[in-house]
Scaffold this motif. Sequence first.
Motif, PDB file in Angstrom:
ATOM      1  N   GLU A   1      10.339  17.902  -8.700  1.00 23.65           N
ATOM      2  CA  GLU A   1       9.222  17.019  -8.338  1.00 23.65           C
ATOM      3  C   GLU A   1       8.976  15.919  -9.361  1.00 23.65           C
ATOM      4  OE1 GLU A   1       5.826  19.595  -7.927  1.00 23.65           O
ATOM      5  OE2 GLU A   1       6.992  21.023  -6.749  1.00 23.65           O
ATOM      6  N   ASP A   2       9.857  15.783 -10.357  1.00 21.44           N
ATOM      7  CA  ASP A   2       9.517  14.889 -11.467  1.00 21.44           C
ATOM      8  C   ASP A   2       9.972  13.443 -11.286  1.00 21.44           C
ATOM      9  OD1 ASP A   2      12.198  14.873 -12.076  1.00 21.44           O
ATOM     10  OD2 ASP A   2      12.015  15.973 -13.953  1.00 21.44           O
ATOM     11  N   GLY A   3      10.647  13.144 -10.173  1.00 22.31           N
ATOM     12  CA  GLY A   3      10.983  11.757  -9.894  1.00 22.31           C
ATOM     13  C   GLY A   3      12.266  11.274 -10.555  1.00 22.31           C
TER      14      GLY A   3
ATOM     15  N   ARG B   1      -2.554   4.787 -15.807  1.00 25.94           N
ATOM     16  CA  ARG B   1      -1.195   5.330 -15.869  1.00 25.94           C
ATOM     17  C   ARG B   1      -0.935   6.054 -17.173  1.00 25.94           C
ATOM     18  NH1 ARG B   1       2.460   1.741 -18.669  1.00 25.94           N
ATOM     19  NH2 ARG B   1       1.223   0.027 -19.505  1.00 25.94           N
TER      20      ARG B   1
ATOM     21  N   VAL C   1      -6.349   4.645   1.971  1.00 28.43           N
ATOM     22  CA  VAL C   1      -5.329   4.106   1.075  1.00 28.43           C
ATOM     23  C   VAL C   1      -5.645   4.367  -0.409  1.00 28.43           C
ATOM     24  CG1 VAL C   1      -4.268   1.975   0.272  1.00 28.43           C
ATOM     25  CG2 VAL C   1      -4.415   2.446   2.713  1.00 28.43           C
TER      26      VAL C   1
ATOM     27  N   ALA D   1      -5.218   8.065  -1.252  1.00 28.11           N
ATOM     28  CA  ALA D   1      -3.833   8.495  -1.348  1.00 28.11           C
ATOM     29  C   ALA D   1      -3.220   8.010  -2.660  1.00 28.11           C
ATOM     30  CB  ALA D   1      -3.041   7.955  -0.168  1.00 28.11           C
ATOM     31  N   GLN D   2      -3.607   6.778  -3.073  1.00 25.79           N
ATOM     32  CA  GLN D   2      -3.073   6.238  -4.322  1.00 25.79           C
ATOM     33  C   GLN D   2      -3.581   7.028  -5.513  1.00 25.79           C
ATOM     34  OE1 GLN D   2      -4.150   2.157  -4.000  1.00 25.79           O
ATOM     35  NE2 GLN D   2      -2.048   1.510  -3.625  1.00 25.79           N
TER      36      GLN D   2
ATOM     37  N   VAL E   1     -10.965   2.312  13.226  1.00 26.58           N
ATOM     38  CA  VAL E   1      -9.662   2.834  12.788  1.00 26.58           C
ATOM     39  C   VAL E   1      -9.215   2.125  11.519  1.00 26.58           C
ATOM     40  CG1 VAL E   1      -7.218   2.979  13.383  1.00 26.58           C
ATOM     41  CG2 VAL E   1      -8.952   3.573  15.078  1.00 26.58           C
ATOM     42  N   VAL E   2      -9.370   0.794  11.521  1.00 24.33           N
ATOM     43  CA  VAL E   2      -8.958   0.007  10.346  1.00 24.33           C
ATOM     44  C   VAL E   2      -9.756   0.433   9.124  1.00 24.33           C
ATOM     45  CG1 VAL E   2      -8.981  -2.287   9.334  1.00 24.33           C
ATOM     46  CG2 VAL E   2      -8.141  -1.968  11.663  1.00 24.33           C
TER      47      VAL E   2
ATOM     48  N   ALA F   1     -11.184  -0.301  17.283  1.00 30.25           N
ATOM     49  CA  ALA F   1     -10.117  -0.793  16.397  1.00 30.25           C
ATOM     50  C   ALA F   1     -10.655  -0.986  14.985  1.00 30.25           C
ATOM     51  CB  ALA F   1      -9.562  -2.103  16.937  1.00 30.25           C
TER      52      ALA F   1
ATOM     53  N   GLN G   1      -4.341  10.068  -5.577  1.00 36.32           N
ATOM     54  CA  GLN G   1      -3.852  11.440  -5.500  1.00 36.32           C
ATOM     55  C   GLN G   1      -4.938  12.446  -5.849  1.00 36.32           C
ATOM     56  OE1 GLN G   1      -0.446  11.451  -8.025  1.00 36.32           O
ATOM     57  NE2 GLN G   1       0.900  10.663  -6.456  1.00 36.32           N
TER      58      GLN G   1
ATOM     59  N   MET H   1     -13.569  -1.587  22.788  1.00 33.85           N
ATOM     60  CA  MET H   1     -12.189  -1.538  22.286  1.00 33.85           C
ATOM     61  C   MET H   1     -12.120  -2.118  20.872  1.00 33.85           C
ATOM     62  SD  MET H   1      -9.106  -0.729  22.768  1.00 33.85           S
ATOM     63  CE  MET H   1      -7.668  -1.047  21.818  1.00 33.85           C
ATOM     64  N   PHE H   2     -12.768  -3.287  20.682  1.00 33.81           N
ATOM     65  CA  PHE H   2     -12.717  -3.940  19.368  1.00 33.81           C
ATOM     66  C   PHE H   2     -13.413  -3.077  18.309  1.00 33.81           C
ATOM     67  CE2 PHE H   2     -14.463  -6.857  16.186  1.00 33.81           C
ATOM     68  CZ  PHE H   2     -13.260  -7.305  15.668  1.00 33.81           C
TER      69      PHE H   2
ATOM     70  N   LEU I   1      -8.585   3.747   7.820  1.00 35.42           N
ATOM     71  CA  LEU I   1      -7.280   3.612   7.177  1.00 35.42           C
ATOM     72  C   LEU I   1      -7.417   2.989   5.787  1.00 35.42           C
ATOM     73  CD1 LEU I   1      -4.951   2.485  10.088  1.00 35.42           C
ATOM     74  CD2 LEU I   1      -4.936   4.648   8.865  1.00 35.42           C
TER      75      LEU I   1
END
Lengths: 192, 143
Positions: A45-47, A31, A16, A19-20, A8-9, A5, A22, A1-2, A12
Amino acid sequence: MFRFASLVVAVLLLTVPLAQGQGNDPLSFNRLMPSPDTRNAPPAEDGIHDAASEGTHMLQTPREAFQPLPESNAGNYVDWVTALQEEHITPRFDLNDPTRRPTVMDLNIVREVKGSMPDVVFPHKEHTEWLDCSNCHPAIFIPQRGANQMSMAEIMLGEQCGACHGRVAFPVTDCRACHSRPKDGAQAAGGQ
Amino acid sequence: MSVGTRVRHRAWQGGIMAAALLALVMTLLLAPSEARAEYGDVVMNNYSDEADMRPVVFPHWFHRIRFRCKVCHGDLGFEFEAGGNEINMLKIIDGEYCGACHNGNIAWGVENCELCHTGKPGTETQVHGSTLKRLVTPASQSQ
């Protein structure tokens, strides 16, 4: 189980940054360097535009408008001066009279600058194509040699050239567009 | 493993899972909210929010294809300052500022509220993408 987990962590946490970022663009962390496919986004879509507004979807998209125009590396990614010179665009100089042409003044002003940057050449020609004398003189620039003290700090805060450059006209990151006349060797070596 | 240890172990696992899920959800929510509107787009929100209207988004790029700077900034009296012109609908209907063209004659008239008032509610008055805005906006919130 551990173990499950932890797996999964781990997955994930790996997701991250992806996704940041893109996508796989190695410059996406910066930037100031948006990847080319995020440029000239459609209004919805320009915010800034509200996608929930009906009007937003009726507006022309910048990509469509810019498609025939010469490119540049910053701002709208359009070389507006060339677009005008090569007549890709023919903006009116008078609201009602499409035949009126600007009075173009071909006069370069050279400003010797401190430090090792090349001197600035200010071309009246390109500016008088778009603007009237009274747009800049005398409120922003006193039309007299040596009467105007300037600094990049003030320009970046929106004063002097910064009234347009850094807002609408090409941004101050295009250093060499203005600092275009190399100093002679002795001066540059002396750091003056 | 005693019962007490197993319960603590489960709670710890649950905490990590929840934190990771929260991080993922936050990222997915935050990433698309980055504004990447056109350089020089002006948001005007002097009175809109108060009047329960969306703020106005003025696209400089669209207008400079059709008119040179001098037409608006010389002849029509627009100052070089976002929000510095105190434009209201009364002036526009009287033919001042935007109303010099947006009268149904040269460009769409004032009855097309939704075409100009397209901004996200609460967006501050600004020149989008301007050097000044980039200098004062933290990297995490910038375009």
